[in-house]
Design a protein around this motif. Structure first.
Motif, PDB file in Angstrom:
ATOM      1  N   ALA A   1      25.579 -19.297  22.641  1.00 21.43           N
ATOM      2  CA  ALA A   1      26.287 -18.978  21.631  1.00 21.43           C
ATOM      3  C   ALA A   1      26.468 -20.255  20.723  1.00 21.43           C
ATOM      4  CB  ALA A   1      27.853 -18.565  22.081  1.00 21.43           C
ATOM      5  N   LEU A   2      26.863 -21.419  21.239  1.00 26.53           N
ATOM      6  CA  LEU A   2      26.923 -22.518  20.465  1.00 26.53           C
ATOM      7  C   LEU A   2      25.622 -22.751  19.760  1.00 26.53           C
ATOM      8  CD1 LEU A   2      28.636 -25.121  19.395  1.00 26.53           C
ATOM      9  CD2 LEU A   2      27.590 -26.286  21.648  1.00 26.53           C
ATOM     10  N   MET A   3      24.654 -22.767  20.422  1.00 26.11           N
ATOM     11  CA  MET A   3      23.127 -22.998  19.906  1.00 26.11           C
ATOM     12  C   MET A   3      22.905 -21.941  18.558  1.00 26.11           C
ATOM     13  SD  MET A   3      19.341 -23.064  21.414  1.00 26.11           S
ATOM     14  CE  MET A   3      19.600 -21.320  22.204  1.00 26.11           C
ATOM     15  N   THR A   4      23.365 -20.753  18.970  1.00 28.14           N
ATOM     16  CA  THR A   4      23.068 -19.818  17.963  1.00 28.14           C
ATOM     17  C   THR A   4      23.937 -20.192  16.842  1.00 28.14           C
ATOM     18  OG1 THR A   4      22.573 -18.113  19.779  1.00 28.14           O
ATOM     19  CG2 THR A   4      23.102 -17.169  17.576  1.00 28.14           C
ATOM     20  N   ILE A   5      25.017 -20.471  16.652  1.00 28.14           N
ATOM     21  CA  ILE A   5      25.732 -20.693  15.554  1.00 28.14           C
ATOM     22  C   ILE A   5      24.963 -21.561  14.748  1.00 28.14           C
ATOM     23  CG2 ILE A   5      27.853 -21.738  14.794  1.00 28.14           C
ATOM     24  CD1 ILE A   5      29.446 -20.378  17.232  1.00 28.14           C
ATOM     25  N   PHE A   6      24.705 -22.875  15.313  1.00 28.33           N
ATOM     26  CA  PHE A   6      23.918 -23.802  14.688  1.00 28.33           C
ATOM     27  C   PHE A   6      22.635 -23.330  13.873  1.00 28.33           C
ATOM     28  CE2 PHE A   6      26.925 -26.714  16.731  1.00 28.33           C
ATOM     29  CZ  PHE A   6      26.928 -27.874  15.739  1.00 28.33           C
ATOM     30  N   VAL A   7      21.943 -22.486  14.813  1.00 28.89           N
ATOM     31  CA  VAL A   7      20.725 -22.138  14.249  1.00 28.89           C
ATOM     32  C   VAL A   7      20.900 -21.074  13.006  1.00 28.89           C
ATOM     33  CG1 VAL A   7      18.721 -20.488  14.845  1.00 28.89           C
ATOM     34  CG2 VAL A   7      19.258 -22.052  16.198  1.00 28.89           C
ATOM     35  N   MET A   8      22.028 -20.175  13.144  1.00 32.58           N
ATOM     36  CA  MET A   8      22.498 -19.316  11.922  1.00 32.58           C
ATOM     37  C   MET A   8      22.798 -20.121  10.920  1.00 32.58           C
ATOM     38  SD  MET A   8      22.008 -16.281  13.124  1.00 32.58           S
ATOM     39  CE  MET A   8      20.718 -17.193  14.059  1.00 32.58           C
ATOM     40  N   PHE A   9      23.553 -21.136  10.878  1.00 29.33           N
ATOM     41  CA  PHE A   9      23.691 -22.028   9.831  1.00 29.33           C
ATOM     42  C   PHE A   9      22.564 -22.645   9.236  1.00 29.33           C
ATOM     43  CE2 PHE A   9      24.882 -26.269   8.082  1.00 29.33           C
ATOM     44  CZ  PHE A   9      25.780 -25.896   7.134  1.00 29.33           C
ATOM     45  N   PHE A  10      21.708 -23.079   9.977  1.00 30.92           N
ATOM     46  CA  PHE A  10      20.415 -23.727   9.466  1.00 30.92           C
ATOM     47  C   PHE A  10      19.829 -22.559   8.821  1.00 30.92           C
ATOM     48  CE2 PHE A  10      15.881 -24.646   9.884  1.00 30.92           C
ATOM     49  CZ  PHE A  10      15.910 -26.069   9.540  1.00 30.92           C
ATOM     50  N   ILE A  11      19.566 -21.509   9.111  1.00 31.03           N
ATOM     51  CA  ILE A  11      18.672 -20.459   8.727  1.00 31.03           C
ATOM     52  C   ILE A  11      19.150 -20.101   7.342  1.00 31.03           C
ATOM     53  CG2 ILE A  11      18.184 -17.919   8.652  1.00 31.03           C
ATOM     54  CD1 ILE A  11      17.753 -18.363  11.777  1.00 31.03           C
ATOM     55  N   GLU A  12      20.683 -19.984   7.114  1.00 37.37           N
ATOM     56  CA  GLU A  12      21.437 -19.781   6.039  1.00 37.37           C
ATOM     57  C   GLU A  12      21.245 -20.834   5.023  1.00 37.37           C
ATOM     58  OE1 GLU A  12      25.719 -18.408   4.479  1.00 37.37           O
ATOM     59  OE2 GLU A  12      25.153 -18.106   6.605  1.00 37.37           O
ATOM     60  N   LEU A  13      21.141 -21.994   5.238  1.00 37.29           N
ATOM     61  CA  LEU A  13      20.936 -23.138   4.588  1.00 37.29           C
ATOM     62  C   LEU A  13      19.785 -23.048   3.904  1.00 37.29           C
ATOM     63  CD1 LEU A  13      22.451 -25.765   3.704  1.00 37.29           C
ATOM     64  CD2 LEU A  13      21.377 -26.791   5.402  1.00 37.29           C
ATOM     65  N   MET A  14      18.339 -22.797   4.791  1.00 33.51           N
ATOM     66  CA  MET A  14      17.316 -22.925   4.438  1.00 33.51           C
ATOM     67  C   MET A  14      16.949 -21.508   3.507  1.00 33.51           C
ATOM     68  SD  MET A  14      15.838 -25.635   5.328  1.00 33.51           S
ATOM     69  CE  MET A  14      17.365 -26.230   5.162  1.00 33.51           C
ATOM     70  N   ALA A  15      17.609 -20.718   3.622  1.00 35.38           N
ATOM     71  CA  ALA A  15      17.497 -19.355   2.699  1.00 35.38           C
ATOM     72  C   ALA A  15      18.064 -19.658   1.502  1.00 35.38           C
ATOM     73  CB  ALA A  15      18.219 -18.290   3.311  1.00 35.38           C
ATOM     74  N   ALA A  16      18.915 -20.327   1.290  1.00 33.34           N
ATOM     75  CA  ALA A  16      19.653 -20.867  -0.082  1.00 33.34           C
ATOM     76  C   ALA A  16      18.864 -21.803  -0.536  1.00 33.34           C
ATOM     77  CB  ALA A  16      21.181 -20.940   0.240  1.00 33.34           C
ATOM     78  N   ARG A  17      18.509 -22.793   0.234  1.00 30.14           N
ATOM     79  CA  ARG A  17      17.642 -23.998  -0.374  1.00 30.14           C
ATOM     80  C   ARG A  17      16.303 -23.333  -1.295  1.00 30.14           C
ATOM     81  NH1 ARG A  17      18.858 -29.464  -1.158  1.00 30.14           N
ATOM     82  NH2 ARG A  17      16.880 -30.744  -1.423  1.00 30.14           N
ATOM     83  N   PHE A  18      15.536 -22.485  -0.276  1.00 35.80           N
ATOM     84  CA  PHE A  18      14.248 -22.107  -0.840  1.00 35.80           C
ATOM     85  C   PHE A  18      14.173 -20.824  -1.629  1.00 35.80           C
ATOM     86  CE2 PHE A  18      13.790 -25.577   2.380  1.00 35.80           C
ATOM     87  CZ  PHE A  18      13.019 -26.220   1.698  1.00 35.80           C
ATOM     88  N   ASP A  19      15.343 -20.256  -1.834  1.00 39.08           N
ATOM     89  CA  ASP A  19      15.255 -19.194  -2.468  1.00 39.08           C
ATOM     90  C   ASP A  19      14.366 -18.074  -1.899  1.00 39.08           C
ATOM     91  OD1 ASP A  19      15.727 -17.010  -4.358  1.00 39.08           O
ATOM     92  OD2 ASP A  19      14.085 -17.860  -5.813  1.00 39.08           O
TER      93      ASP A  19
END
Length: 383
Positions: A104-122
């Motif tokens: 669950a902890l790893m998933t939270i960090f992965v979700m944040f990274f995915i959202e970060l990249m989605a916003a960064r690269f449109d």
């Protein structure tokens, strides 16, 4: 004199299917109807003109659903995952660590990274689409503003080098700049906080120091779409295992049947309210309906599959326990991240409408969220 006792662990890998096929088949339609109703009703209420739902009803549904999602993460996902992966019936490396919390902890960090990249690269290409949103609850929050906040221009959160007059009604924003380049000053009508303040409460530059309006924010659209699909992924996988389990449950079938009917309806309300209020490109106005329908069909299909393989499906086997525990842990991490970040932090602390609404409105939204979480946590006693 010391007393000793022995604990016997039943590691039977079979299932407890005990007949009652007609009743089990009925669960396909009953739970399917509840899931569809919960997921699609908020979408219909917000996006069709024929349904004139009072803003108050939608407001309650929206924040009630937020509480449901958060409670689902902890009570209905993380706790069962912990039980499955720490079962005494398991052997091997899986027993050497509390993998449920770790996944669950790893998933939270992965979700944040995915959202970060989605916003960064449109990733969602927001510039190519004309967005539309429908959230009746915002009308209620606007109507509930205190008298001192009425008449505030709609973009008081922006930092513009200009002066807006309000024709004698409401407040005025004045920007002054000294020779040393001091920041502009804002009147009491703006969103609380200091410009350049990167902590809560954020200043006029909004949270994370971005100079933008939260609703018209391009980056927020990409993050919002990512969060929506992440939430959908989490609840759909959770629904699959719920359906399979219900299909082969034994003596507890009636209780589980009733509880899951409410469980899936409440969870559908949580998902549906988010799908309804999201900003969707006009050309993809069908998307919230499709995602809501997918959720509504998942559990009935899983129940049907479980009934079809009832003779061979073994929910108590080591493989099934591990698979179920791992996916529940992943879904828990997804819903914890979505619940705490998108549904609590963004809606209450970073939402301009909520922050400019009256304290009574904010507390009422918080109460609705607590009621949703409380009811879902109560259902966790049985399922």
């Amino acid at each position: 004199m010391t007393s000793s006792y022995t604990i016997e662990v039943d590691c039977d890998s079979g299932n407890d299917y005990d007949g009652r096929l007609g009743l089990r088949i009925s669960s396909i339609f009953v739970i399917g109807f509840g899931s569809m109703l919960g997921a699609l009703l908020p979408i219909a209420a917000a996006r069709t003109r024929r349904m004139r739902v009072p803003p108050l009803a939608f407001f309650i549904t929206k924040y009630f659903g937020s509480g449901v999602i958060i409670a689902t993460a902890f009570i209905h996902l993380l706790s069962p995952a912990n039980q499955a992966l720490n079962s005494p019936c398991l052997s091997g490396a899986i027993t050497d660590y509390d993998y449920a919390q770790g996944i669950a902890l790893m998933t939270i960090f992965v979700m944040f990274f995915i959202e970060l990249m989605a916003a960064r690269f449109d990733i969602f290409g927001h510039k190519a689409h004309d967005l539309e949103a429908s959230d009746p609850s915002k009308e209620l929050m606007k109507d509930g503003k205190s008298s001192s906040e009425k008449g505030v221009p709609p973009h008081t959160g922006h930092l513009h080098a200009h002066k807006e007059a309000s024709d004698g009604e409401g407040d005025e924003i004045t920007t002054t700049k000294s020779n040393n380049g001091a920041r502009p000053s804002k009147s009491r009508g703006s969103i609380p906080g200091r410009e350049g303040d990167f902590t809560y409460p954020p200043g006029g530059e909004d949270h994370l120091g971005h100079q933008r309006d939260h609703n018209d924010d391009d980056d927020h659209f990409a993050a919002q779409m990512t969060a929506i699909f992440i939430l959908e992924f989490g609840v759909v996988f959770h629904s699959i295992f719920i359906g399979l389990t219900l299909a082969v449950t034994g003596s507890d079938f009636i209780v589980l049947y009733i509880v899951l009917a409410f469980h899936q309806t409440f969870e559908g309300l949580g998902l549906g309210s988010r799908l309804a209020t999201a900003e969707w490109p006009k050309k993809k106005g069908w998307m919230p309906w499709a995602l809501g329908t997918l959720y509504g069909l998942t559990t009935p299909i899983a129940i049907a599959i479980g009934l079809g393989v009832r003779a061979t499906f073994t929910p108590g086997s080591q493989t099934t326990r591990i698979v179920n525990g791992v996916f529940d842990s992943i879904s828990a991490g997804i819903l914890i991240y979505t619940g705490l970040v998108e549904l609590m932090a963004h809606e209450f602390m970073f939402n301009p409408e909520m922050r400019k609404s009256s304290i009574k409105m904010m507390l009422f939204a918080f109460l609705c969220m607590c009621v949703g979480a409380g009811l879902m946590a109560l259902l966790g006693k049985w399922a």
